[in-house]
Enzyme design. Structure first.
Site, PDB file in Angstrom:
ATOM      1  N   HIS A 195       0.894  -1.090  -0.062  1.00 39.69           N
ATOM      2  CA  HIS A 195      -0.025   0.006   0.071  1.00 39.69           C
ATOM      3  C   HIS A 195       0.869   1.179  -0.205  1.00 39.69           C
ATOM      4  O   HIS A 195       2.031   1.316   0.763  1.00 39.69           O
ATOM      5  CB  HIS A 195      -0.729  -0.010   1.350  1.00 39.69           C
ATOM      6  CG  HIS A 195      -2.137   0.997   1.001  1.00 39.69           C
ATOM      7  ND1 HIS A 195      -2.167   2.253   1.534  1.00 39.69           N
ATOM      8  CD2 HIS A 195      -3.349   0.606   0.854  1.00 39.69           C
ATOM      9  CE1 HIS A 195      -2.952   2.773   1.001  1.00 39.69           C
ATOM     10  NE2 HIS A 195      -3.855   2.064   0.697  1.00 39.69           N
ATOM     11  N   ASP A 206      -7.879  -5.304   0.180  1.00 42.57           N
ATOM     12  CA  ASP A 206      -8.231  -6.154  -1.125  1.00 42.57           C
ATOM     13  C   ASP A 206      -7.921  -7.757  -0.788  1.00 42.57           C
ATOM     14  O   ASP A 206      -8.679  -8.589  -1.459  1.00 42.57           O
ATOM     15  CB  ASP A 206      -7.971  -5.880  -2.328  1.00 42.57           C
ATOM     16  CG  ASP A 206      -8.678  -4.698  -2.776  1.00 42.57           C
ATOM     17  OD1 ASP A 206      -9.752  -4.422  -2.595  1.00 42.57           O
ATOM     18  OD2 ASP A 206      -7.779  -3.764  -3.661  1.00 42.57           O
TER      19      ASP A 206
HETATM   20  N1  CMC Z   1       4.140  -7.360  -4.350  1.00 47.13           N
HETATM   21  C1  CMC Z   1       5.626  -7.394  -4.381  1.00 47.13           C
HETATM   22  N2  CMC Z   1       6.354  -6.161  -4.355  1.00 47.13           N
HETATM   23  C2  CMC Z   1       5.648  -5.360  -3.989  1.00 47.13           C
HETATM   24  C3  CMC Z   1       4.063  -5.002  -3.931  1.00 47.13           C
HETATM   25  C4  CMC Z   1       3.443  -6.196  -4.089  1.00 47.13           C
HETATM   26  N3  CMC Z   1       2.161  -6.517  -4.037  1.00 47.13           N
HETATM   27  N4  CMC Z   1       3.878  -3.855  -3.599  1.00 47.13           N
HETATM   28  C5  CMC Z   1       4.954  -3.202  -3.572  1.00 47.13           C
HETATM   29  N5  CMC Z   1       6.202  -3.761  -3.593  1.00 47.13           N
HETATM   30  C6  CMC Z   1       7.548  -3.635  -3.825  1.00 47.13           C
HETATM   31  C7  CMC Z   1       7.878  -3.020  -5.174  1.00 47.13           C
HETATM   32  O1  CMC Z   1       8.104  -3.834  -5.779  1.00 47.13           O
HETATM   33  C8  CMC Z   1       8.765  -1.933  -4.775  1.00 47.13           C
HETATM   34  O2  CMC Z   1      10.080  -2.346  -4.435  1.00 47.13           O
HETATM   35  P1  CMC Z   1      11.659  -1.884  -4.786  1.00 47.13           P
HETATM   36  O3  CMC Z   1      11.498  -0.495  -3.921  1.00 47.13           O
HETATM   37  O4  CMC Z   1      12.594  -2.959  -4.453  1.00 47.13           O
HETATM   38  O5  CMC Z   1      11.551  -1.707  -6.113  1.00 47.13           O
HETATM   39  C9  CMC Z   1       8.390  -1.278  -3.166  1.00 47.13           C
HETATM   40  O6  CMC Z   1       7.648  -2.434  -2.851  1.00 47.13           O
HETATM   41  C10 CMC Z   1       7.611  -0.094  -3.373  1.00 47.13           C
HETATM   42  O7  CMC Z   1       6.319  -0.380  -4.318  1.00 47.13           O
HETATM   43  P2  CMC Z   1       5.561   0.637  -5.225  1.00 47.13           P
HETATM   44  O8  CMC Z   1       5.080  -0.044  -6.476  1.00 47.13           O
HETATM   45  O9  CMC Z   1       6.691   1.767  -5.584  1.00 47.13           O
HETATM   46  O10 CMC Z   1       4.574   1.250  -4.515  1.00 47.13           O
HETATM   47  P3  CMC Z   1       3.328   2.149  -4.760  1.00 47.13           P
HETATM   48  O11 CMC Z   1       3.103   2.773  -3.479  1.00 47.13           O
HETATM   49  O12 CMC Z   1       3.768   2.829  -6.053  1.00 47.13           O
HETATM   50  O13 CMC Z   1       2.035   1.118  -4.970  1.00 47.13           O
HETATM   51  C11 CMC Z   1       0.401  -0.460  -4.697  1.00 47.13           C
HETATM   52  C12 CMC Z   1       1.212   0.759  -4.101  1.00 47.13           C
HETATM   53  C13 CMC Z   1      -0.727  -0.596  -3.892  1.00 47.13           C
HETATM   54  C14 CMC Z   1      -0.221  -0.113  -6.069  1.00 47.13           C
HETATM   55  C15 CMC Z   1       1.339  -1.793  -4.744  1.00 47.13           C
HETATM   56  O14 CMC Z   1       1.697  -2.154  -3.498  1.00 47.13           O
HETATM   57  C16 CMC Z   1       0.690  -2.517  -5.574  1.00 47.13           C
HETATM   58  O15 CMC Z   1       0.665  -2.885  -6.945  1.00 47.13           O
HETATM   59  N6  CMC Z   1       0.157  -3.789  -4.846  1.00 47.13           N
HETATM   60  C17 CMC Z   1      -0.695  -4.823  -5.490  1.00 47.13           C
HETATM   61  C18 CMC Z   1      -1.804  -4.312  -5.976  1.00 47.13           C
HETATM   62  C19 CMC Z   1      -2.983  -4.333  -5.042  1.00 47.13           C
HETATM   63  O16 CMC Z   1      -3.244  -4.975  -4.074  1.00 47.13           O
HETATM   64  N7  CMC Z   1      -3.868  -2.972  -5.031  1.00 47.13           N
HETATM   65  C20 CMC Z   1      -4.838  -2.723  -3.897  1.00 47.13           C
HETATM   66  C21 CMC Z   1      -4.337  -1.514  -3.242  1.00 47.13           C
HETATM   67  S1  CMC Z   1      -5.139  -1.454  -1.769  1.00 47.13           S
HETATM   68  C22 CMC Z   1      -6.812  -0.664  -2.306  1.00 47.13           C
HETATM   69  C23 CMC Z   1      -6.933  -0.018  -3.216  1.00 47.13           C
HETATM   70  O17 CMC Z   1      -6.272   1.104  -3.450  1.00 47.13           O
HETATM   71  O18 CMC Z   1      -7.873  -0.041  -3.927  1.00 47.13           O
END
Ligand code: CMC
Length: 378
Positions: free
Chosen positions: A261, A315
């Site tokens: 998140h 989720d």
């Molecule tokens: N699985 C594996 N690695 C992850 C994940 C994940 N689900 N989420 C974040 N990371 C890692 C990512 O690879 C990165 O690592 P590094 O710094 O080594 O490159 C680090 O954590 C930061 O990730 P980010 O993508 O820059 O984080 P963000 O804040 O841009 O994204 C997020 C947040 C929710 C989009 C992301 O965690 C994600 O894609 N999660 C999976 C999809 C998901 O479950 N979405 C629902 C979100 S909550 C409800 C909603 O908003 O509707």
């Protein structure tokens, strides 16, 4: 003019001043109008929580009764909306059907009177009342059946489950569904809420505001993740496959759905409540092997990614709850929208109170002074 550093995803940049909800991502704290989510989940119901979010205070008994009655009265949709929805392709995603139908409400209620509190209240009531009806209608019509009329004897959540299945729901299932709506009703400046506020800031109608937010919610990085979680659990298939699956994702740098998140760096408090609700459902209606897989995933992800603050988000367990209620997977995100419309409307009202149109800037990275090459010379 001050030149700011470009932040992809606008991370950490405030887009509004808001008094609606608060998240502390380090402590796992979520409050709606200052009240902790755990307390609302235990003591409130969805319409009362919606009232709290939109009007800023818990309603009195009389205010709540009046609000519930208004919403109950407006549940029916116009037959032309139903007819329009009948012509939607049954293979289309229900989020697309919802976005189109929410926008279509603007055709039927086209008067725009944003300074009039009566207009605001009517729009709030109509959107809260009709969105569940439209989703349920699409679900029945895509199976070739006529939609059922709302049942005035049932409360908000029980009526939605009734319209979906044509059967009165089990009281525990209806109660748990209502808590799910409370949990999803609002969550500070997320992508769909930002979208709602940007649209609201142009002073367009509330139906366009909600339609644009629905479009944004549908993506797999936002509300669409709950659907992907179930597909992932089905693909994994057994507890033994969890570790290799996660190791494979990490090696390919693929995101594990339902984890991580932007704000929470500990387990999302809503995931904890949802996990508890899922356990209550399993105790009454039988265990689910996908829950064992989910728990093993939570353990392995904590081991591998806990140091990055990656834990289950809202989720991760919501899909297991809806699945146990035999709700089709592609309705999970529209159900998220039923709940989040409360938050979007609260932000719509707040945006209107001190509106300035959103007009951010950009960091230009293109060319200058190029010559136009005639078509036959390219
Ligand atoms: N699985 C594996 N690695 C992850 C994940 C994940 N689900 N989420 C974040 N990371 C890692 C990512 O690879 C990165 O690592 P590094 O710094 O080594 O490159 C680090 O954590 C930061 O990730 P980010 O993508 O820059 O984080 P963000 O804040 O841009 O994204 C997020 C947040 C929710 C989009 C992301 O965690 C994600 O894609 N999660 C999976 C999809 C998901 O479950 N979405 C629902 C979100 S909550 C409800 C909603 O908003 O509707």
């Amino acid at each position: 003019m001050m030149v700011c550093e470009f932040k992809p995803g606008l991370e950490g940049i405030p887009a509004a001043q808001s008094g609606i909800s608060f998240v502390d991502g380090q402590k796992g704290l979520l409050e709606y109008r200052g009240i902790r989510i755990e307390e609302l989940a235990e003591k409130s119901n969805f319409l009362e929580t919606a009232y709290l979010l939109i009007w800023g205070e818990l309603p009195t008994k009389e205010e709540l009764t009046a609000f519930e009655e208004e919403v109950r009265y407006h549940r029916r949709i116009k037959y032309r909306i139903r007819d329009m929805m009948k012509s939607f392709p049954e293979s289309g995603h229900p989020m697309d059907a919802l976005q189109a139908s929410a926008a279509a409400l603007g055709l039927f209620y086209s008067r725009r009177d944003l300074h009039n509190p009566v207009y605001i209240r009517d729009a709030v009531v109509r959107l809260l009342a009709t969105i569940p009806t439209m989703i349920a209608a699409f679900q029945l019509m895509r199976k070739g059946n006529d939609p059922v009329r709302p049942n005035d004897n049932l409360d908000y959540s029980a009526n939605f489950l009734y319209m979906l299945t044509e059967e009165e729901p089990d009281p525990l299932a209806a109660k748990i569904f209502d808590v799910c709506l409370i949990l999803h009703a609002e969550h500070t400046m997320n992508a769909s809420t930002f979208s709602a506020r940007v649209t609201a800031s142009t002073l367009t109608d509330p139906y366009a505001v909600v339609a644009s937010a629905v479009g944004t919610l549908g993506g797999p990085l936002h509300g669409g993740a709950n659907e992907e979680v179930i597909q992932m659990l089905e693909n994994i298939g057994s507890v033994e496959n969890v570790r290799p699956y996660i190791e494979d994702c990490l090696q390919k740098k693929a995101k594990i759905m339902g984890f991580g998140h932007r704000v929470y760096k500990v387990k999302d408090p809503r995931a904890t409540i949802l996990q508890n609700l899922a356990e209550q459902l399993f105790a009454k209606f039988g265990q689910d092997k996908y829950y064992d897989i989910a728990q093993e995933m939570e353990r392995v992800v904590a081991e591998k990614l806990g140091h990055k603050g990656i834990y289950p988000n809202v989720d991760f367990y919501s899909g297991l709850v809806y699945r146990k209620m035999e709700i089709p997977t592609d309705l999970f995100t529209p159900i998220f929208a039923i709940a989040r419309v409360a938050g979007w409307l609260a932000h719509w009202k707040e945006q209107l109170a001190e509106n300035r149109i959103f007009r951010p800037t950009q960091v230009y990275s293109g060319l200058h002074g190029m010559e136009y090459t005639p078509l036959n010379q390219r």
